[in-house]
Design a protein around this motif. Structure first.
Motif, PDB file in Angstrom:
ATOM      1  N   LEU A   1      40.159  48.115  36.088  1.00 42.51           N
ATOM      2  CA  LEU A   1      40.658  47.152  37.073  1.00 42.51           C
ATOM      3  C   LEU A   1      39.564  46.197  37.530  1.00 42.51           C
ATOM      4  CD1 LEU A   1      42.977  49.441  39.245  1.00 42.51           C
ATOM      5  CD2 LEU A   1      43.673  47.700  37.574  1.00 42.51           C
ATOM      6  N   SER A   2      38.359  46.721  37.711  1.00 39.91           N
ATOM      7  CA  SER A   2      37.237  45.880  38.127  1.00 39.91           C
ATOM      8  C   SER A   2      36.910  44.842  37.066  1.00 39.91           C
ATOM      9  CB  SER A   2      36.009  46.757  38.412  1.00 39.91           C
ATOM     10  OG  SER A   2      34.914  45.969  38.821  1.00 39.91           O
ATOM     11  N   MET A   3      36.890  45.238  35.818  1.00 43.03           N
ATOM     12  CA  MET A   3      36.601  44.307  34.734  1.00 43.03           C
ATOM     13  C   MET A   3      37.707  43.266  34.567  1.00 43.03           C
ATOM     14  SD  MET A   3      33.710  44.863  33.419  1.00 43.03           S
ATOM     15  CE  MET A   3      32.482  46.097  33.690  1.00 43.03           C
TER      16      MET A   3
ATOM     17  N   LEU B   1      37.269  40.800  37.357  1.00 42.16           N
ATOM     18  CA  LEU B   1      36.126  39.931  37.078  1.00 42.16           C
ATOM     19  C   LEU B   1      36.505  38.885  36.030  1.00 42.16           C
ATOM     20  CD1 LEU B   1      33.131  39.145  37.361  1.00 42.16           C
ATOM     21  CD2 LEU B   1      32.623  40.914  35.635  1.00 42.16           C
ATOM     22  N   ALA B   2      37.174  39.314  34.984  1.00 45.08           N
ATOM     23  CA  ALA B   2      37.585  38.376  33.930  1.00 45.08           C
ATOM     24  C   ALA B   2      38.524  37.308  34.495  1.00 45.08           C
ATOM     25  CB  ALA B   2      38.263  39.137  32.794  1.00 45.08           C
ATOM     26  N   TYR B   3      39.450  37.715  35.349  1.00 39.16           N
ATOM     27  CA  TYR B   3      40.366  36.754  35.966  1.00 39.16           C
ATOM     28  C   TYR B   3      39.596  35.758  36.829  1.00 39.16           C
ATOM     29  CZ  TYR B   3      43.949  34.856  39.014  1.00 39.16           C
ATOM     30  OH  TYR B   3      44.750  33.997  39.718  1.00 39.16           O
ATOM     31  N   ALA B   4      38.695  36.256  37.663  1.00 39.84           N
ATOM     32  CA  ALA B   4      37.939  35.393  38.571  1.00 39.84           C
ATOM     33  C   ALA B   4      37.069  34.402  37.799  1.00 39.84           C
ATOM     34  CB  ALA B   4      37.083  36.232  39.505  1.00 39.84           C
ATOM     35  N   LEU B   5      36.531  34.831  36.664  1.00 41.48           N
ATOM     36  CA  LEU B   5      35.643  33.954  35.896  1.00 41.48           C
ATOM     37  C   LEU B   5      36.384  32.802  35.217  1.00 41.48           C
ATOM     38  CD1 LEU B   5      33.098  36.466  34.303  1.00 41.48           C
ATOM     39  CD2 LEU B   5      32.839  35.040  36.357  1.00 41.48           C
ATOM     40  N   ARG B   6      37.692  32.798  35.296  1.00 38.98           N
ATOM     41  CA  ARG B   6      38.441  31.637  34.797  1.00 38.98           C
ATOM     42  C   ARG B   6      38.205  30.418  35.690  1.00 38.98           C
ATOM     43  NH1 ARG B   6      44.346  34.114  33.671  1.00 38.98           N
ATOM     44  NH2 ARG B   6      44.675  32.743  35.445  1.00 38.98           N
ATOM     45  N   ASP B   7      37.899  30.673  36.981  1.00 37.76           N
ATOM     46  CA  ASP B   7      37.705  29.574  37.934  1.00 37.76           C
ATOM     47  C   ASP B   7      36.312  29.515  38.540  1.00 37.76           C
ATOM     48  OD1 ASP B   7      40.356  28.654  37.736  1.00 37.76           O
ATOM     49  OD2 ASP B   7      41.028  30.187  39.147  1.00 37.76           O
TER      50      ASP B   7
END
Length: 104
Positions: free
Chosen positions: A41-43, A46-52
């Motif tokens: 879930l943490s990864m 993080l992957a979702y957040a790094l889109r923006d």
């Protein structure tokens, strides 16, 4: 929304780090499962957040939240030493994380 997800992912990093410690080298089932779920879930967060959010900023904030959270849990709940230099160092990490957000 990306920043909220990033903060939650950082908190999940704290959870998986503590679960990893409690798993005793993956010899205990419950903490091992908590580790696996919170890590994934943490990864994903993080992957979702790094889109923006730029990767340097996002990763540093994620690690900072996880590191400070893990250290605080260690001191408050796991009997790790609590002293002024450690607290000051953690405050420096917090200041750095805030600075990365402010100057983003």
């Amino acid at each position: 929304m990306a920043w909220i997800v990033l903060v939650i992912s950082g908190l999940l990093e704290t959870a998986w780090a503590i679960a990893l410690d409690r798993s005793a080298g993956f010899t205990r089932l419950a903490p091992s499962l908590v580790f696996l779920v919170t890590l994934v879930l943490s990864m994903l967060g993080l992957a979702y957040a790094l889109r923006d959010i730029p990767v340097g900023t996002g990763y540093a904030v994620w690690v900072g939240i996880g590191a400070v959270g893990t250290a605080v849990v260690g001191m408050v709940a796991l009997g790790e030493s609590v002293n002024l230099p450690r607290i000051l160092c953690l405050l420096l990490v917090v200041a750095g994380v805030i600075g990365l957000k402010v100057f983003h």
